[in-house]
Design an enzyme around this catalytic site. Sequence first.
Site, mmCIF file in Angstrom:
data_model
loop_
_atom_site.group_PDB
_atom_site.id
_atom_site.type_symbol
_atom_site.label_atom_id
_atom_site.label_comp_id
_atom_site.label_asym_id
_atom_site.label_seq_id
_atom_site.Cartn_x
_atom_site.Cartn_y
_atom_site.Cartn_z
ATOM 1 C CB ILE B 71 -1.085 -0.036 1.130
ATOM 2 C CG1 ILE B 71 -1.640 -1.380 1.412
ATOM 3 C CG2 ILE B 71 -1.906 1.272 1.264
ATOM 4 C CD1 ILE B 71 -2.754 -1.407 0.037
ATOM 5 N N GLY B 72 1.913 1.312 0.735
ATOM 6 C CA GLY B 72 2.914 2.207 0.935
ATOM 7 C C GLY B 72 2.383 3.398 2.032
ATOM 8 C CB CYS B 130 5.891 -0.056 6.886
ATOM 9 S SG CYS B 130 5.043 -0.058 5.370
ATOM 10 C CG ASN B 192 4.870 -4.696 9.721
ATOM 11 O OD1 ASN B 192 4.097 -4.977 8.842
ATOM 12 N ND2 ASN B 192 4.981 -3.251 10.277
ATOM 13 C CB THR B 193 4.089 -7.730 6.224
ATOM 14 O OG1 THR B 193 4.895 -6.288 6.074
ATOM 15 C CG2 THR B 193 2.626 -7.552 6.440
ATOM 16 N N GLY B 217 -1.160 -12.785 6.813
ATOM 17 C CA GLY B 217 -2.110 -13.964 6.657
ATOM 18 C C GLY B 217 -1.603 -15.267 7.280
ATOM 19 N N GLY B 243 -0.303 -11.993 13.397
ATOM 20 C CA GLY B 243 0.216 -12.577 12.167
ATOM 21 C C GLY B 243 -0.693 -13.757 11.833
ATOM 22 N N GLY B 244 -1.467 -13.457 10.967
ATOM 23 C CA GLY B 244 -2.475 -14.344 10.285
ATOM 24 C C GLY B 244 -3.502 -15.065 11.479
#
Lengths: 259, 313
Positions: B71-72, B130, B192-193, B217, B243-244
């Site tokens: 997304i940013g 991020c 985070n991801t 996810g 996280g998921g």
Amino acid sequence: MKRKEMCEIISQKEIASDIYELTLKGKWVQEIEAPGQFVHMKVNSGNDPLLRRPISISSFDRSRLECTMIYRKAGRGTKILAAKEEGMMVDILGPLGNGFPIEEVKQGGTALLVGGGIGVPPLYELSKQLAAKGVKVIHVLGFQTASAVFYEQEFLQNGEVYIATVDGTMGKQGFVTDIIDYHQLMFDVLYACGPSQMLKALEQKFPDKKVYLSLEERMGCGIGACFACVCKETNDLKSTEYKKVCSDGPVFRAGEVVL
Amino acid sequence: MSKLNIELPGLKLKNPVMPASGCFGFGKEYSEFYDLSVLGAIMIKATTLEPRFGNSTPRVAETSAGMLNAIGLQNPGLERVMSEELPRLAQFDVPIIANVAGSVEEDYIEVAREISKSPNVHALELNISCPNVKKGGMAFGTNPEVAKQLTKKVKEVSGVPVYVKLSPNVTDIVEMAKAVEAGGADGLTMINTLVGMRLDLKTGKPILANRTGGLSGPAIKPVAIRMIYEVSQAVKLPIIGMGGIESAADVIEYFYAGASAVAVGTANFVDPFVCPTIIEELPVLLEQLGFEHISECTGRSWKQNGSLAYYRA
């Protein structure tokens, strides 16, 4: 109001090469406000695949609580969906999006409906509603090839239909814009749905006419919370203003957003 | 008697379940589905000093049991968040955790100072992790000394407790956790991801315009569980795990790893009602597992004494 509902499949059949027509029943159909809205569909329980798929509403019958969608079997989600049968259930989140503004053309006016490939389905409900209010409807539908063509007879119920195929195996060889040029088609409002090159061509061709375009974009939530599907507003110097295809759209006036 | 109430620095929560930042906007869209007051808290979308448009589309792509996003950090900027988004959320009885992002230290400090003044902001989540922005974000999240300094500076100006959001894209997450603890963090949120990619079968090129994106996810849960298991044994800070998560069982697993609260992100896209559903199902599951209160579950995977209750409100 948006609803999440498990809906029963009333019927499903393949109507063109890898193109499926699915009818399902659910109370959420009463919430549909305009042609061109869509649903976010979870085709399977569990995580394979994980996300919902956005699929346009092609037509609906509020009194029967039925809604028909036409989609292309392409990836994991649509392959699973295409294998489902009458009586099975799918998880629907909808109706979503804004839809086509049918109030922009009055009784006696002319509407040109331009569709490309799998952009054609949402035009069907639009066509029905315009014809019902006394608008002259002209359809210009573009497909890759004859085996990809669908709903010609259905659209003929509501007005003239011109077909174009890229390879010339049906109708005129070429694109929808070739048909519009060749027949010098006149209109009060143009509604379009299809690949972005087609939408860009129409936007450039008719800068001074009322043109409404239905966009698509990869989505996450489908309801406007995640910012996945944004597009830029055209007259924006600061470049931070935006529209969300899922909730401000998918239909925008040509020139409103950058395609 | 509630089985779910939890008290963490700045946060007196009716339950330990909250939507994760970036997955819930500022609550407006999901408020159409249910009363947001049922949530333990809300982690709002990252706020930067100036409005940000974010990255070009496509910004998302599905993966096996997950998704990539780039997304940013799109957001309306500090001023609009404070004048429109936060006041709108005040109608709900739910504490807000404001995610603070930036590219340079000064921006983080300015946002932290101002946004912590908002009456319904009970804590900050410092977004140093991020992976989808060119400057800042992950840069702060991969260097322990930089992260420690930023934490310290933000703590100096924040009117509310500061939770630091850790990135999994590091060699040693325990080192990062210890560094921000030394910087004065009041808690941690993790993970985070993970950075990932998908390539288009026809073109061969990345599907995301940004090329890489953050993986979220169910696919990342095992990574998060391992990291929380290790970090919770190394630091004394409470951890909000994420996280998921898609079920009450997932929540308990996070608690066993060492979490004292959880956040649910991607699952909201699949089922808009996932948070209230999990909140309803947790007491039933706790009863089945033999717990009086969810806080008894924290750190069960490594704690010696089985019935210590931490952070019980």
